[in-house]
Design a protein around this motif. Structure first.
Motif, PDB file in Angstrom:
ATOM      1  N   VAL A  33       0.840  -1.203   0.000  1.00 31.74           N
ATOM      2  CA  VAL A  33       0.000   0.000   0.000  1.00 31.74           C
ATOM      3  C   VAL A  33       0.874   1.251   0.000  1.00 31.74           C
ATOM      4  N   GLY A  34       1.944   1.253   0.783  1.00 34.43           N
ATOM      5  CA  GLY A  34       2.860   2.386   0.801  1.00 34.43           C
ATOM      6  C   GLY A  34       3.516   2.612  -0.550  1.00 34.43           C
ATOM      7  N   GLY A  35       3.868   1.538  -1.228  1.00 35.56           N
ATOM      8  CA  GLY A  35       4.450   1.653  -2.568  1.00 35.56           C
ATOM      9  C   GLY A  35       3.478   2.209  -3.581  1.00 35.56           C
ATOM     10  N   ILE A  36       2.229   1.771  -3.489  1.00 32.07           N
ATOM     11  CA  ILE A  36       1.204   2.274  -4.399  1.00 32.07           C
ATOM     12  C   ILE A  36       0.947   3.758  -4.152  1.00 32.07           C
ATOM     13  N   ILE A  37       0.832   4.134  -2.887  1.00 36.57           N
ATOM     14  CA  ILE A  37       0.624   5.538  -2.551  1.00 36.57           C
ATOM     15  C   ILE A  37       1.816   6.376  -3.012  1.00 36.57           C
ATOM     16  N   ALA A  38       3.027   5.861  -2.820  1.00 37.81           N
ATOM     17  CA  ALA A  38       4.226   6.583  -3.265  1.00 37.81           C
ATOM     18  C   ALA A  38       4.209   6.783  -4.777  1.00 37.81           C
ATOM     19  N   ALA A  39       3.822   5.758  -5.517  1.00 35.67           N
ATOM     20  CA  ALA A  39       3.761   5.874  -6.978  1.00 35.67           C
ATOM     21  C   ALA A  39       2.716   6.900  -7.402  1.00 35.67           C
ATOM     22  N   ILE A  40       1.582   6.906  -6.728  1.00 28.94           N
ATOM     23  CA  ILE A  40       0.536   7.883  -7.050  1.00 28.94           C
ATOM     24  C   ILE A  40       1.025   9.298  -6.777  1.00 28.94           C
ATOM     25  N   PHE A  41       1.653   9.511  -5.633  1.00 31.15           N
ATOM     26  CA  PHE A  41       2.198  10.837  -5.336  1.00 31.15           C
ATOM     27  C   PHE A  41       3.249  11.245  -6.361  1.00 31.15           C
ATOM     28  N   TRP A  42       4.107  10.308  -6.731  1.00 29.34           N
ATOM     29  CA  TRP A  42       5.200  10.608  -7.657  1.00 29.34           C
ATOM     30  C   TRP A  42       4.634  11.083  -9.003  1.00 29.34           C
ATOM     31  N   VAL A  43       3.561  10.425  -9.463  1.00 32.64           N
ATOM     32  CA  VAL A  43       3.009  10.727 -10.786  1.00 32.64           C
ATOM     33  C   VAL A  43       2.117  11.966 -10.756  1.00 32.64           C
ATOM     34  N   THR A  44       1.295  12.099  -9.721  1.00 30.98           N
ATOM     35  CA  THR A  44       0.276  13.149  -9.742  1.00 30.98           C
ATOM     36  C   THR A  44       0.737  14.485  -9.191  1.00 30.98           C
TER      37      THR A  44
END
Length: 81
Positions: A33-44
């Protein structure tokens, strides 16, 4: 070294085994979940703010993983006594 694990002292052997087996799965879920949230923050998020939020979310997820695994070790130590 002695560990004070008073809250865990009342767990039975089957409860201890269940929690010892469950906590690594919870830690893995927190990592994903932390990795997914990190990826979302990185992209958006824009520019360095997205990178900062991404790294912050990874740091928080790693801290939670260490916490879960530390509790697991405390439960195992308390069950050995």
């Amino acid at each position: 070294m002695s560990h004070d694990i008073s809250p865990f002292a009342e767990l039975s052997g089957t409860q201890t085994a269940r929690w010892v087996a469950l906590l690594p799965k919870i830690a893995l879920g927190v990592f994903l979940v932390g990795g997914i949230i990190a990826a979302i923050f990185w992209v958006t998020a824009s520019d360095s703010v997205g990178q900062d939020l991404s790294i912050l979310s990874l740091c928080i997820s790693f801290a939670l993983m260490v916490t879960f695994m530390s509790v697991r070790e405390l439960i195992k130590v308390g069950d050995d006594d």
